[in-house]
Design an enzyme around this catalytic site. Structure first.
Site, PDB file in Angstrom:
ATOM      1  N   GLY A 250      48.360  36.586  45.458  1.00 35.96           N
ATOM      2  CA  GLY A 250      48.390  36.177  43.833  1.00 35.96           C
ATOM      3  C   GLY A 250      49.389  36.236  43.222  1.00 35.96           C
ATOM      4  O   GLY A 250      49.601  35.824  41.946  1.00 35.96           O
ATOM      5  N   ASP A 251      49.247  38.013  42.551  1.00 36.61           N
ATOM      6  CA  ASP A 251      49.953  38.706  41.312  1.00 36.61           C
ATOM      7  C   ASP A 251      51.609  37.813  41.605  1.00 36.61           C
ATOM      8  O   ASP A 251      52.356  37.895  41.097  1.00 36.61           O
ATOM      9  CB  ASP A 251      50.151  39.822  41.740  1.00 36.61           C
ATOM     10  CG  ASP A 251      49.259  40.620  41.625  1.00 36.61           C
ATOM     11  OD1 ASP A 251      48.152  39.977  41.358  1.00 36.61           O
ATOM     12  OD2 ASP A 251      48.732  41.423  42.009  1.00 36.61           O
TER      13      ASP A 251
END
Length: 301
Positions: A250-251
């Site tokens: 997600g990052d």
């Protein structure tokens, strides 16, 4: 310039085992120690993609020094507030038949240290991008995100927020440039289970009505969506590949989006670069490289 803020960084001690038995001695077959935290991951991936950033936040002790050393090894800049006592947390991630995490608590963050971080943020200028990512440790006020965004309001800074539940909901009145919930988090914000893409879109629009400008929704193997401030909805299937490690995916999507937007000025191109970069990290033991992201980007555009 791009800045990331990680309030509670950690050293992630990652181990893999064939099987895990509680209460017994377990032998690992793979181990790795990585500096972690959502904002830190964003900075590392941005550097891998060819974009400089400065990692901000709070660090302490020998673990804090190792996080800075690792960031420097990736070529990343950092300007953390160094705390005089304690040590940055250690998170243990056990990967066997299932994944188990044991997360440390982290050091005490004093009001003086908070003021020092605010002073660093006051130096940001119009056109800069600020990424606020992750949870808030219990030694910080729970409105720290709102304080930062209120302090920078009206200065032409694009603020990206990657947080969950009420932490994210409370910043919407400050009109963040981008927020990135996943589909499960989006449902949790409204106390519902979202089963269709139409339901996901409807609830993402509600976040826009509350102030979010652009909403990026990750849906794991089902791909991703982007709702832009002009009302456009972009959708993408997930690229084909084998899931190796979901930590940091997600990052990486956030970093890929920022990279794509910086390079093209197009929200559509930013979206596809975000999907490709997030998937590239998920398909690798390490965070995505530019070559890996570009290879997947060619398959989904």
């Amino acid at each position: 310039m791009i800045y990331t803020v990680t309030f509670n960084p950690a050293l992630d001690y990652i181990v893999r085992l064939d099987s895990f038995a509680a209460g017994e001695i377990n032998r690992v077959k793979y181990e790795q120690v990585l500096g972690g935290g959502k904002g830190i991951n964003v900075s590392i991936v941005l550097q891998n993609l060819g974009h400089e950033s400065t990692a901000l936040g709070f660090l302490a002790g020998f673990t804090g020094r190792e996080i800075v050393r690792q960031l420097a090894g990736f070529g990343c800049k950092s300007d953390f507030v160094e705390l005089p006592e304690g040590f940055s947390r250690i998170n243990v991630k056990v990967k066997a038949e299932s994944e188990t995490e044991i997360n440390g608590q982290g050091p005490n963050i004093t009001p003086e240290a908070q003021a020092e971080l605010f002073a660093k943020l006051d130096r940001l200028q119009a056109g800069d991008t600020l990424v606020l990512a992750g949870s808030i440790p219990n030694t910080l006020p729970d409105d720290i995100y709102q304080r930062i965004m209120g302090r920078l309001e009206g200065r032409g800074i694009n603020i990206v927020v990657d947080a969950t539940k009420q932490l994210l909901m409370k910043v919407l009145p400050y009109k963040p440039f981008l927020i990135k919930p996943n589909n499960h988090e989006l449902g949790e914000m409204f106390g519902v289970i979202l089963k269709t893409k139409e339901e996901i879109i409807d609830h993402a629009k509600k976040l826009q009505e509350m102030g979010a400008r652009n909403v990026l929704i990750s849906m794991a193997g089902d791909g991703a969506m982007l709702l832009t401030e002009d009302g456009t909805v972009y959708q993408s299937q997930a690229p084909k590949g084998t899931l190796v490690n979901s930590v940091g995916a997600g990052d990486s999507m956030v970093a890929g989006f920022i990279c794509g937007y910086k390079e093209t000025g197009s929200l559509e191109e930013a979206f596809y670069m975000g999907v490709a970069t997030g998937s590239a990290s998920a398909f690798s033991e390490n965070l995505a490289t530019r070559a890996e992201a570009d290879a997947l980007l060619a398959t989904i555009r």
